[in-house]
Write an enzyme that holds these catalytic residues in place. Sequence first.
Site, short mmCIF file in Angstrom:
data_model
loop_
_atom_site.label_atom_id
_atom_site.label_comp_id
_atom_site.label_asym_id
_atom_site.label_seq_id
_atom_site.Cartn_x
_atom_site.Cartn_y
_atom_site.Cartn_z
CG ASP A 1 -36.06 -40.38 28.56
OD1 ASP A 1 -35.25 -39.58 29.04
OD2 ASP A 1 -36.80 -40.14 27.60
NE ARG B 1 -39.32 -23.96 14.13
CZ ARG B 1 -38.18 -24.62 14.12
NH1 ARG B 1 -37.05 -23.97 14.23
NH2 ARG B 1 -38.16 -25.92 13.99
P1 ADP Z 1 -37.63 -33.09 20.34
O1 ADP Z 1 -38.81 -33.42 21.19
O2 ADP Z 1 -37.62 -33.78 19.02
O3 ADP Z 1 -36.30 -33.09 21.08
P2 ADP Z 1 -37.37 -30.18 20.41
O4 ADP Z 1 -37.25 -30.10 21.89
O5 ADP Z 1 -36.22 -29.76 19.59
O6 ADP Z 1 -37.90 -31.58 19.93
O7 ADP Z 1 -38.64 -29.25 20.00
C1 ADP Z 1 -39.11 -29.18 18.70
C2 ADP Z 1 -40.27 -28.21 18.68
O8 ADP Z 1 -39.81 -26.90 19.07
C3 ADP Z 1 -40.90 -28.03 17.30
O9 ADP Z 1 -42.32 -28.03 17.41
C4 ADP Z 1 -40.45 -26.64 16.90
O10 ADP Z 1 -41.39 -26.02 16.08
C5 ADP Z 1 -40.38 -25.94 18.23
N1 ADP Z 1 -39.56 -24.72 18.12
C6 ADP Z 1 -38.25 -24.63 17.85
N2 ADP Z 1 -37.88 -23.33 17.74
C7 ADP Z 1 -39.00 -22.59 17.94
C8 ADP Z 1 -39.30 -21.20 17.93
N3 ADP Z 1 -38.36 -20.29 17.71
N4 ADP Z 1 -40.58 -20.83 18.19
C9 ADP Z 1 -41.54 -21.72 18.41
N5 ADP Z 1 -41.33 -23.07 18.42
C10 ADP Z 1 -40.08 -23.49 18.18
#
Ligand code: ADP
Length: 380
Positions: A124, A261
């Site tokens: 990473d 969200r």
């Molecule tokens: P990680 O860093 O754990 O891989 P992700 O890339 O999956 O996380 O991102 C998670 C974030 O994305 C959370 O804050 C979640 O609320 C946000 N998220 C996911 N779907 C939506 C959406 N439809 N609208 C706004 N934010 C979202």
Amino acid sequence: MLAKGLVERIGLSGAMLTHETFDKSTVKMSGEILDHRIAIEYVLTILLSPRHGVLKSRKEIDAVGHRVVHGGEAFSGSVLISDEVIREMTKCIDFAPLHNPPNLKGIAAAKALLPDIPQVGVFDTAFHQTIPPHAYIYGLPYVLYKRYGIRRYGFHGTSHRYVTQRVSEILKKDPGTIKIITCHLGNGSSIAAVKNGKSIDTSMGFTPLEGLLMGTRTGDMDPAIILHIMGKEELTASEMNTMLNKHSGILGVSGISSDMREIEELYHSNERARLAMDIFTFRIKKYIGAYAAAMGGVDAIVFTAGIGENSDMVREMVCKNMEFLGIQLDEKKNQETRKTEAEITRSGSPVKVFVIPTNEELVIAMDTARIVAQLQAQPA
Ligand code: ADP
């Protein structure tokens, strides 16, 4: 892609394996998954299962690619995992005590279960090894860099690299000729300045705590605050560390949630949700300005990861009033874009803004395939 999956809560109650095949059928298995070796055994079993599997025999597996969080200064690209590589990864445990040990366990388990199959490590931190000293050295006594390796390493490199490559393909430009700002906004968030295909600065630092406001991490702040709070609240170093990493950021400011969200939903009705969102987007804007200056301009900006791919509200707040920099947002295109590749600026916008879903697994698979092909090309 034939299948994708996840093993959660290894060694804890409620451990679970999720396996999803290309036709979107999903199988969930819960049970005792005491360690990483058992987890990988389960993964192999389901991949080979006559009912849900996608492989007929173990012989179909040519290699295994591993995502490794911290490669320190030892790795500027992906490598075949040898004993020497494992020794170097072990040295980096100090830098990533929560991440490198499970990464090493995963490698040991895969080696034990699939002996004689090449294993590749994808780091990473590797993409950011091109950052020059003036961007990676902190304003501390220089001897601390030499003694303990205190410097900016940066993270999410595999994601920043993937979207950089995709933007170049979409723009049909050689990555060696363009300036891109990549915004990986998820639970952990980071921004990178990628000039001529190389990362020249990134917002995460020695650890993933620095930079943007994140789900539960502070991001940038005056380091003197830490000493002040530790004194006032009589906190130990470990308690302070937990506060900075787990109880701060969007969760800490809003007092509601780390989930974007929920923050979006409450933006107009809750003052603290609004404050968290305003801090989050203001910082991204500031980094974009800083990185445009650092690169002497910017051709394209990319939004990726959970928030970047889904939240048109965040993207609009970041890109609003940025015409001076050449960003002409197309509000309708922005609102319509969710989890798909799209340009969200007007045609003719001097700086193009894209949404690009990240795909770290693809980068890991492609690096692994490339390294294994080189291996096969070498005379025995
Ligand atoms: P990680 O860093 O754990 O891989 P992700 O890339 O999956 O996380 O991102 C998670 C974030 O994305 C959370 O804050 C979640 O609320 C946000 N998220 C996911 N779907 C939506 C959406 N439809 N609208 C706004 N934010 C979202």
